[in-house]
Design a protein around this motif. Structure first.
Motif, PDB file in Angstrom:
ATOM      1  N   ARG A 110       0.832  -1.201   0.000  1.00 31.51           N
ATOM      2  CA  ARG A 110       0.000   0.000   0.000  1.00 31.51           C
ATOM      3  C   ARG A 110       0.866   1.251   0.000  1.00 31.51           C
ATOM      4  O   ARG A 110       0.613   2.199  -0.749  1.00 31.51           O
ATOM      5  N   ASP A 111       1.939   1.257   0.816  1.00 35.67           N
ATOM      6  CA  ASP A 111       2.826   2.417   0.866  1.00 35.67           C
ATOM      7  C   ASP A 111       3.525   2.639  -0.475  1.00 35.67           C
ATOM      8  O   ASP A 111       3.639   3.773  -0.945  1.00 35.67           O
ATOM      9  N   VAL A 112       3.973   1.559  -1.100  1.00 31.28           N
ATOM     10  CA  VAL A 112       4.649   1.684  -2.396  1.00 31.28           C
ATOM     11  C   VAL A 112       3.666   2.172  -3.456  1.00 31.28           C
ATOM     12  O   VAL A 112       4.031   2.978  -4.322  1.00 31.28           O
ATOM     13  N   LYS A 113       2.433   1.713  -3.373  1.00 33.95           N
ATOM     14  CA  LYS A 113       1.424   2.160  -4.345  1.00 33.95           C
ATOM     15  C   LYS A 113       1.168   3.663  -4.207  1.00 33.95           C
ATOM     16  O   LYS A 113       1.104   4.388  -5.207  1.00 33.95           O
ATOM     17  N   TYR A 114       1.052   4.143  -2.970  1.00 32.40           N
ATOM     18  CA  TYR A 114       0.836   5.580  -2.762  1.00 32.40           C
ATOM     19  C   TYR A 114       2.054   6.388  -3.214  1.00 32.40           C
ATOM     20  O   TYR A 114       1.916   7.460  -3.802  1.00 32.40           O
ATOM     21  N   GLU A 115       3.246   5.852  -2.963  1.00 29.69           N
ATOM     22  CA  GLU A 115       4.451   6.543  -3.400  1.00 29.69           C
ATOM     23  C   GLU A 115       4.506   6.610  -4.922  1.00 29.69           C
ATOM     24  O   GLU A 115       4.878   7.647  -5.501  1.00 29.69           O
ATOM     25  N   SER A 116       4.116   5.541  -5.590  1.00 29.59           N
ATOM     26  CA  SER A 116       4.085   5.523  -7.050  1.00 29.59           C
ATOM     27  C   SER A 116       3.093   6.554  -7.586  1.00 29.59           C
ATOM     28  O   SER A 116       3.384   7.254  -8.571  1.00 29.59           O
ATOM     29  N   LEU A 117       1.927   6.633  -6.968  1.00 27.04           N
ATOM     30  CA  LEU A 117       0.942   7.631  -7.397  1.00 27.04           C
ATOM     31  C   LEU A 117       1.485   9.052  -7.221  1.00 27.04           C
ATOM     32  O   LEU A 117       1.285   9.919  -8.083  1.00 27.04           O
ATOM     33  N   THR A 118       2.168   9.287  -6.126  1.00 27.39           N
ATOM     34  CA  THR A 118       2.726  10.609  -5.868  1.00 27.39           C
ATOM     35  C   THR A 118       3.787  10.965  -6.903  1.00 27.39           C
ATOM     36  O   THR A 118       3.800  12.073  -7.452  1.00 27.39           O
ATOM     37  N   ILE A 119       4.664  10.019  -7.204  1.00 23.30           N
ATOM     38  CA  ILE A 119       5.730  10.272  -8.174  1.00 23.30           C
ATOM     39  C   ILE A 119       5.148  10.502  -9.571  1.00 23.30           C
ATOM     40  O   ILE A 119       5.591  11.405 -10.301  1.00 23.30           O
ATOM     41  N   SER A 120       4.159   9.720  -9.955  1.00 22.48           N
ATOM     42  CA  SER A 120       3.568   9.909 -11.290  1.00 22.48           C
ATOM     43  C   SER A 120       2.843  11.245 -11.376  1.00 22.48           C
ATOM     44  O   SER A 120       2.870  11.903 -12.429  1.00 22.48           O
ATOM     45  N   ALA A 121       2.218  11.691 -10.287  1.00 21.32           N
ATOM     46  CA  ALA A 121       1.559  13.001 -10.300  1.00 21.32           C
ATOM     47  C   ALA A 121       2.591  14.119 -10.431  1.00 21.32           C
ATOM     48  O   ALA A 121       2.376  15.094 -11.170  1.00 21.32           O
ATOM     49  N   GLU A 122       3.715  13.981  -9.719  1.00 23.28           N
ATOM     50  CA  GLU A 122       4.772  14.989  -9.826  1.00 23.28           C
ATOM     51  C   GLU A 122       5.351  15.016 -11.238  1.00 23.28           C
ATOM     52  O   GLU A 122       5.629  16.087 -11.789  1.00 23.28           O
ATOM     53  N   LEU A 123       5.542  13.847 -11.842  1.00 22.84           N
ATOM     54  CA  LEU A 123       6.066  13.779 -13.201  1.00 22.84           C
ATOM     55  C   LEU A 123       5.103  14.429 -14.190  1.00 22.84           C
ATOM     56  O   LEU A 123       5.527  15.150 -15.100  1.00 22.84           O
ATOM     57  N   MET A 124       3.815  14.189 -14.013  1.00 19.39           N
ATOM     58  CA  MET A 124       2.823  14.832 -14.895  1.00 19.39           C
ATOM     59  C   MET A 124       2.871  16.347 -14.734  1.00 19.39           C
ATOM     60  O   MET A 124       2.750  17.092 -15.715  1.00 19.39           O
ATOM     61  N   GLN A 125       3.058  16.819 -13.513  1.00 25.47           N
ATOM     62  CA  GLN A 125       3.122  18.254 -13.260  1.00 25.47           C
ATOM     63  C   GLN A 125       4.365  18.860 -13.913  1.00 25.47           C
ATOM     64  O   GLN A 125       4.299  19.918 -14.538  1.00 25.47           O
ATOM     65  N   ILE A 126       5.499  18.174 -13.793  1.00 28.42           N
ATOM     66  CA  ILE A 126       6.749  18.707 -14.345  1.00 28.42           C
ATOM     67  C   ILE A 126       6.729  18.686 -15.875  1.00 28.42           C
ATOM     68  O   ILE A 126       7.264  19.593 -16.527  1.00 28.42           O
ATOM     69  N   SER A 127       6.107  17.686 -16.476  1.00 28.78           N
ATOM     70  CA  SER A 127       6.165  17.546 -17.936  1.00 28.78           C
ATOM     71  C   SER A 127       5.121  18.380 -18.672  1.00 28.78           C
ATOM     72  O   SER A 127       5.045  18.297 -19.896  1.00 28.78           O
ATOM     73  N   ARG A 128       4.357  19.169 -17.976  1.00 30.92           N
ATOM     74  CA  ARG A 128       3.421  20.063 -18.675  1.00 30.92           C
ATOM     75  C   ARG A 128       4.193  21.119 -19.459  1.00 30.92           C
ATOM     76  O   ARG A 128       5.288  21.534 -19.076  1.00 30.92           O
TER      77      ARG A 128
END
Length: 122
Positions: free
Chosen positions: A78-96
């Motif tokens: 569960r912790d790794v899944k939440y961390e993955s979601l956080t990282i993918s959201a940050e990547l989406m934000q940076i790649s705009r």
């Protein structure tokens, strides 16, 4: 029930059982009850009950450790899944597009955005 009564009467009439009947608490505490004929005939059964008891206790301990391991792995997943979601959201934000342009300006790179649309190759 008549077969049960026959068996119980036969056991009550046997001299081995009468030897047990005459025992008291003192014999039980001192261990003299283990020298009685009725108990001596049941040594195999007592050993089997003790072995099954040990197997039961060991099995319970094993299952509890497996359940603890499973719960720990579920929490970790569960912790790794939440961390993955956080990282993918940050990547989406940076790649705009707007953020990429802002980062280019902040770092002082001499890159210019193309004014021509991309060409599609058929």
């Amino acid at each position: 029930m008549s077969w049960f009564k026959k068996i119980s009467e036969k056991v009550k009439e046997s001299e081995d059982f009468s030897d047990i009947k005459s025992s008291n608490v003192r014999d039980f505490i001192s261990g003299n009850i283990l020298t009685k004929k009725f108990i001596q005939k049941q040594y195999g059964l007592l050993i089997m009950i003790a072995v099954l008891g040990f197997v039961y206790i060991d099995n319970r301990y094993y299952v509890e450790t497996q359940m603890n391991k499973e719960n720990r792995l579920r929490r970790e997943l569960r912790d790794v899944k939440y961390e993955s979601l956080t990282i993918s959201a940050e990547l989406m934000q940076i790649s705009r597009r707007s953020n990429v342009l802002r980062m280019i300006r902040e770092r002082g790179l001499d890159l210019v955005e193309s004014t021509e649309p991309p060409i599609l190759i058929d």
